[in-house]
Design a protein around this motif. Structure first.
Motif, PDB file in Angstrom:
ATOM      1  N   LYS A  50       8.502  10.980  -4.842  1.00  0.00           N
ATOM      2  CA  LYS A  50       7.585  11.492  -3.811  1.00  0.00           C
ATOM      3  C   LYS A  50       6.159  11.040  -4.096  1.00  0.00           C
ATOM      4  CE  LYS A  50       9.539  15.614  -1.758  1.00  0.00           C
ATOM      5  NZ  LYS A  50       9.333  17.034  -1.452  1.00  0.00           N
ATOM      6  N   ALA A  51       5.777  11.062  -5.364  1.00  0.00           N
ATOM      7  CA  ALA A  51       4.433  10.602  -5.739  1.00  0.00           C
ATOM      8  C   ALA A  51       4.250   9.143  -5.345  1.00  0.00           C
ATOM      9  CB  ALA A  51       4.206  10.789  -7.240  1.00  0.00           C
ATOM     10  N   LEU A  52       5.262   8.339  -5.601  1.00  0.00           N
ATOM     11  CA  LEU A  52       5.172   6.918  -5.252  1.00  0.00           C
ATOM     12  C   LEU A  52       5.224   6.698  -3.749  1.00  0.00           C
ATOM     13  CD1 LEU A  52       7.341   5.558  -8.157  1.00  0.00           C
ATOM     14  CD2 LEU A  52       4.901   5.098  -7.776  1.00  0.00           C
ATOM     15  N   TRP A  53       5.865   7.581  -3.035  1.00  0.00           N
ATOM     16  CA  TRP A  53       5.861   7.499  -1.569  1.00  0.00           C
ATOM     17  C   TRP A  53       4.458   7.796  -1.048  1.00  0.00           C
ATOM     18  CZ3 TRP A  53       5.136  11.168   2.371  1.00  0.00           C
ATOM     19  CH2 TRP A  53       5.443  10.696   3.656  1.00  0.00           C
ATOM     20  N   LYS A  54       3.787   8.773  -1.681  1.00  0.00           N
ATOM     21  CA  LYS A  54       2.418   9.113  -1.280  1.00  0.00           C
ATOM     22  C   LYS A  54       1.430   8.003  -1.653  1.00  0.00           C
ATOM     23  CE  LYS A  54       1.453  13.160  -0.115  1.00  0.00           C
ATOM     24  NZ  LYS A  54       1.160  13.570   1.242  1.00  0.00           N
ATOM     25  N   ASP A  55       1.648   7.410  -2.822  1.00  0.00           N
ATOM     26  CA  ASP A  55       0.755   6.352  -3.312  1.00  0.00           C
ATOM     27  C   ASP A  55       1.595   5.377  -4.137  1.00  0.00           C
ATOM     28  OD1 ASP A  55      -1.098   4.676  -4.496  1.00  0.00           O
ATOM     29  OD2 ASP A  55      -2.196   6.284  -5.514  1.00  0.00           O
ATOM     30  N   ARG A  56       1.946   4.263  -3.533  1.00  0.00           N
ATOM     31  CA  ARG A  56       2.829   3.313  -4.211  1.00  0.00           C
ATOM     32  C   ARG A  56       2.192   2.689  -5.441  1.00  0.00           C
ATOM     33  NH1 ARG A  56       2.322  -2.257  -2.422  1.00  0.00           N
ATOM     34  NH2 ARG A  56       0.575  -2.412  -1.001  1.00  0.00           N
TER      35      ARG A  56
END
Length: 134
Positions: free
Chosen positions: A50-56
């Motif tokens: 989810k963190a990477l979805w928010k900020d790759r």
């Protein structure tokens, strides 16, 4: 080692942070808490992704995702480490972690390529590679 009460407090704090701003850092923080909590690696993966979805480009989430995948012996471990290395190639310890994981997986060719990459980036005698060995 963190005590269960510390992990519970950290989980509560990270959930509060997610509720406040839903930032990549907050999701990555909760993923990190679950990394340290026995039996919760699947939840760790969920929040790190989810963190990477928010900020790759969330480096801490990518690196911790690689570390969780390594603990789970997930098929995407190598790719996750490669992405973290691409995000910040100055972090020499990532190359060392990747090589260790590759050796543990009996991927000696991959470990050799990682070692060559490490040595070409950090020649023998430099502060990051004082002995020239992994």
């Amino acid at each position: 080692a963190l005590l269960q009460s510390d992990l519970s407090a950290a989980e509560k704090a990270m959930k509060k942070a997610i509720g406040a701003d839903r930032s990549a850092g907050a999701y990555a923080g909760l993923g990190r808490v679950y990394m340290a909590t026995p039996g919760r690696l699947d939840e760790s993966v969920r929040y790190l992704r989810k963190a990477l979805w928010k900020d790759r480009n969330c480096f801490c989430a990518q690196l911790n995702l690689a570390r969780v995948y390594a603990r789970m012996e997930h098929y995407s471990t190598d790719r996750a480490y490669q992405r973290a290395i691409a995000m910040d190639s100055s972090k020499t310890e990532i190359l060392l972690e990747l090589a260790d994981w590759q050796i543990g997986q009996q991927n000696l060719e991959g470990a050799e390529r990682t070692q060559i990459r490490y040595r070409s980036t950090y020649p023998a005698g430099t502060p990051n590679n004082a002995g020239g060995n992994l």
